[in-house]
Write a protein that holds these residues in place. Structure first.
Motif, PDB file in Angstrom:
ATOM      1  N   MET A 246      -5.516  13.885   8.597  1.00 18.30           N
ATOM      2  CA  MET A 246      -5.617  12.748   8.711  1.00 18.30           C
ATOM      3  C   MET A 246      -4.923  12.155  10.090  1.00 18.30           C
ATOM      4  N   ASP A 247      -5.406  11.428  10.874  1.00 15.32           N
ATOM      5  CA  ASP A 247      -4.942  11.115  12.228  1.00 15.32           C
ATOM      6  C   ASP A 247      -4.073   9.734  12.058  1.00 15.32           C
ATOM      7  N   ASN A 248      -3.302   9.512  12.886  1.00 13.38           N
ATOM      8  CA  ASN A 248      -2.438   8.411  12.898  1.00 13.38           C
ATOM      9  C   ASN A 248      -3.135   6.980  12.590  1.00 13.38           C
ATOM     10  N   ALA A 249      -4.189   6.625  13.014  1.00  8.98           N
ATOM     11  CA  ALA A 249      -4.976   5.353  12.655  1.00  8.98           C
ATOM     12  C   ALA A 249      -5.387   5.392  11.052  1.00  8.98           C
ATOM     13  N   GLU A 250      -5.630   6.574  10.575  1.00  8.19           N
ATOM     14  CA  GLU A 250      -5.986   6.605   9.155  1.00  8.19           C
ATOM     15  C   GLU A 250      -4.728   6.409   8.281  1.00  8.19           C
ATOM     16  N   VAL A 251      -3.569   7.062   8.787  1.00 10.48           N
ATOM     17  CA  VAL A 251      -2.305   7.086   7.759  1.00 10.48           C
ATOM     18  C   VAL A 251      -1.841   5.294   7.990  1.00 10.48           C
ATOM     19  N   VAL A 252      -1.931   4.743   9.165  1.00  6.57           N
ATOM     20  CA  VAL A 252      -1.518   3.553   9.435  1.00  6.57           C
ATOM     21  C   VAL A 252      -2.535   2.639   8.565  1.00  6.57           C
ATOM     22  N   THR A 253      -3.761   2.792   8.328  1.00 10.68           N
ATOM     23  CA  THR A 253      -4.612   1.968   7.540  1.00 10.68           C
ATOM     24  C   THR A 253      -4.147   2.099   6.105  1.00 10.68           C
ATOM     25  N   LYS A 254      -3.935   3.376   5.725  1.00 10.44           N
ATOM     26  CA  LYS A 254      -3.377   3.538   4.170  1.00 10.44           C
ATOM     27  C   LYS A 254      -2.108   2.714   3.814  1.00 10.44           C
ATOM     28  N   ILE A 255      -1.165   2.924   4.788  1.00 10.75           N
ATOM     29  CA  ILE A 255       0.092   2.167   4.667  1.00 10.75           C
ATOM     30  C   ILE A 255       0.032   0.707   4.648  1.00 10.75           C
ATOM     31  N   TYR A 256      -1.016   0.352   5.565  1.00 13.44           N
ATOM     32  CA  TYR A 256      -1.286  -1.180   5.680  1.00 13.44           C
ATOM     33  C   TYR A 256      -1.734  -1.665   4.271  1.00 13.44           C
ATOM     34  N   ARG A 257      -2.961  -0.829   3.631  1.00 14.43           N
ATOM     35  CA  ARG A 257      -3.393  -1.237   2.395  1.00 14.43           C
ATOM     36  C   ARG A 257      -2.326  -1.153   1.261  1.00 14.43           C
ATOM     37  N   ASP A 258      -1.798  -0.262   1.330  1.00 16.41           N
ATOM     38  CA  ASP A 258      -0.482  -0.256   0.357  1.00 16.41           C
ATOM     39  C   ASP A 258       0.658  -1.068   0.278  1.00 16.41           C
ATOM     40  N   TYR A 259       0.869  -1.854   1.489  1.00 15.65           N
ATOM     41  CA  TYR A 259       2.030  -2.549   1.597  1.00 15.65           C
ATOM     42  C   TYR A 259       1.899  -3.953   2.371  1.00 15.65           C
ATOM     43  N   TRP A 260       0.688  -4.231   2.527  1.00 13.26           N
ATOM     44  CA  TRP A 260       0.426  -5.595   3.097  1.00 13.26           C
ATOM     45  C   TRP A 260       0.648  -6.769   2.096  1.00 13.26           C
ATOM     46  N   LYS A 261       0.541  -6.699   1.072  1.00 15.59           N
ATOM     47  CA  LYS A 261       0.989  -7.903  -0.044  1.00 15.59           C
ATOM     48  C   LYS A 261       2.429  -7.800  -0.141  1.00 15.59           C
ATOM     49  N   LEU A 262       3.063  -6.711  -0.165  1.00 19.09           N
ATOM     50  CA  LEU A 262       4.500  -6.620  -0.277  1.00 19.09           C
ATOM     51  C   LEU A 262       5.072  -7.505   0.838  1.00 19.09           C
ATOM     52  N   LEU A 263       4.869  -7.060   1.909  1.00 23.20           N
ATOM     53  CA  LEU A 263       5.438  -7.545   3.049  1.00 23.20           C
ATOM     54  C   LEU A 263       5.230  -9.032   3.395  1.00 23.20           C
ATOM     55  N   TYR A 264       3.791  -9.348   2.969  1.00 22.21           N
ATOM     56  CA  TYR A 264       3.297 -10.686   3.288  1.00 22.21           C
ATOM     57  C   TYR A 264       4.408 -11.753   2.195  1.00 22.21           C
ATOM     58  N   SER A 265       4.458 -11.192   0.859  1.00 26.52           N
ATOM     59  CA  SER A 265       5.101 -12.005  -0.129  1.00 26.52           C
ATOM     60  C   SER A 265       6.607 -12.118   0.498  1.00 26.52           C
ATOM     61  N   ILE A 266       7.007 -11.180   1.214  1.00 28.21           N
ATOM     62  CA  ILE A 266       8.477 -11.237   1.665  1.00 28.21           C
ATOM     63  C   ILE A 266       8.629 -12.394   2.658  1.00 28.21           C
ATOM     64  N   CYS A 267       7.712 -12.263   3.601  1.00 34.44           N
ATOM     65  CA  CYS A 267       7.513 -13.151   4.727  1.00 34.44           C
ATOM     66  C   CYS A 267       7.523 -14.448   4.255  1.00 34.44           C
ATOM     67  N   TYR A 268       6.302 -14.866   3.207  1.00 38.22           N
ATOM     68  CA  TYR A 268       5.855 -16.139   2.767  1.00 38.22           C
ATOM     69  C   TYR A 268       7.200 -16.647   1.956  1.00 38.22           C
ATOM     70  N   THR A 269       7.926 -15.858   1.473  1.00 35.19           N
ATOM     71  CA  THR A 269       9.229 -16.241   0.659  1.00 35.19           C
ATOM     72  C   THR A 269      10.164 -17.111   1.715  1.00 35.19           C
ATOM     73  N   LYS A 270      10.254 -16.208   2.710  1.00 32.78           N
ATOM     74  CA  LYS A 270      11.437 -16.625   3.785  1.00 32.78           C
ATOM     75  C   LYS A 270      10.903 -18.113   4.566  1.00 32.78           C
ATOM     76  N   THR A 271       9.540 -17.945   4.846  1.00 37.04           N
ATOM     77  CA  THR A 271       9.223 -19.080   6.001  1.00 37.04           C
ATOM     78  C   THR A 271       8.109 -19.941   5.212  1.00 37.04           C
ATOM     79  N   HIS A 272       7.596 -19.775   4.102  1.00 39.43           N
ATOM     80  CA  HIS A 272       6.775 -20.802   3.524  1.00 39.43           C
ATOM     81  C   HIS A 272       5.516 -21.490   4.398  1.00 39.43           C
ATOM     82  N   ASP A 273       5.326 -20.436   5.283  1.00 36.82           N
ATOM     83  CA  ASP A 273       4.210 -20.846   6.289  1.00 36.82           C
ATOM     84  C   ASP A 273       3.240 -19.494   6.178  1.00 36.82           C
TER      85      ASP A 273
END
Length: 173
Positions: A1-28
């Motif tokens: 797996m190249d770097n772009a594929e690894v980042v894409t997998k990480i993106y799919r796995d963690y996007w919702k978690l990171l978004y919820s952290i951000c939204y909880t703090k910014t409400h935006d």
């Protein structure tokens, strides 16, 4: 797996978690999406030279927290308006945003300190919590735990030393 594929997998796995952290703090919604996107762009840019000391999840959460703090710093910096008619309103707005920024930073620091406290040895952690959370003095802790006051002081000294050194690492990162 190249770097772009690894980042894409990480993106799919963690996007919702990171978004919820951000939204909880910014409400935006827009700002939250932008912050998460910037975290992943930074991850892509660093690519192969990135050395994660903990888990990728912990690294991403820490990066997200830093991005939120930076977001509030920038928001406060750009909130200053030079017109004299709005000077009083702007000063109050600036102070409110600064307080909001400080509350977010304080909450992150408290979470990080709690993580450090949770890693302390069991007795050391118990003494620390009785002292700082239950507000018991040395004699009360010694009586409750059936240990000497000197042992209580030693545990507190050790706990505070570890927290201080870990907090320095957290604040400097």
């Amino acid at each position: 797996m190249d770097n772009a594929e690894v980042v894409t997998k990480i993106y799919r796995d963690y996007w919702k978690l990171l978004y919820s952290i951000c939204y909880t703090k910014t409400h935006d919604e827009w700002a939250s999406e932008e912050l998460v996107q910037n975290v992943f762009v930074g991850l892509c840019r660093r690519g192969g030279e990135l050395e994660v000391q903990t888990s990728i999840k912990a690294y991403l959460i820490k990066s997200t927290k830093s991005a939120i703090i930076h977001y509030y710093k920038e928001k406060v910096k750009h909130a200053q308006v030079s017109t004299t008619d709005l000077a009083i309103l702007e000063n109050a707005n600036h102070e409110n945003k600064l307080v909001e920024h400080n509350l977010v930073a304080t909450q992150f620091l408290e979470e990080d300190i709690e993580t450090v406290v949770a890693k302390l040895p069991q007795k050391c952690q118990k003494v620390y919590r009785l002292s700082r959370e239950d507000h018991l003095n040395t004699k009360e802790i010694a009586a409750q735990m059936k240990i000497s006051p000197k042992t209580v002081k030693n545990h507190l000294t050790k706990a505070l030393s570890i927290i201080r050194s870990e907090s320095t690492l957290i604040l400097n990162s």
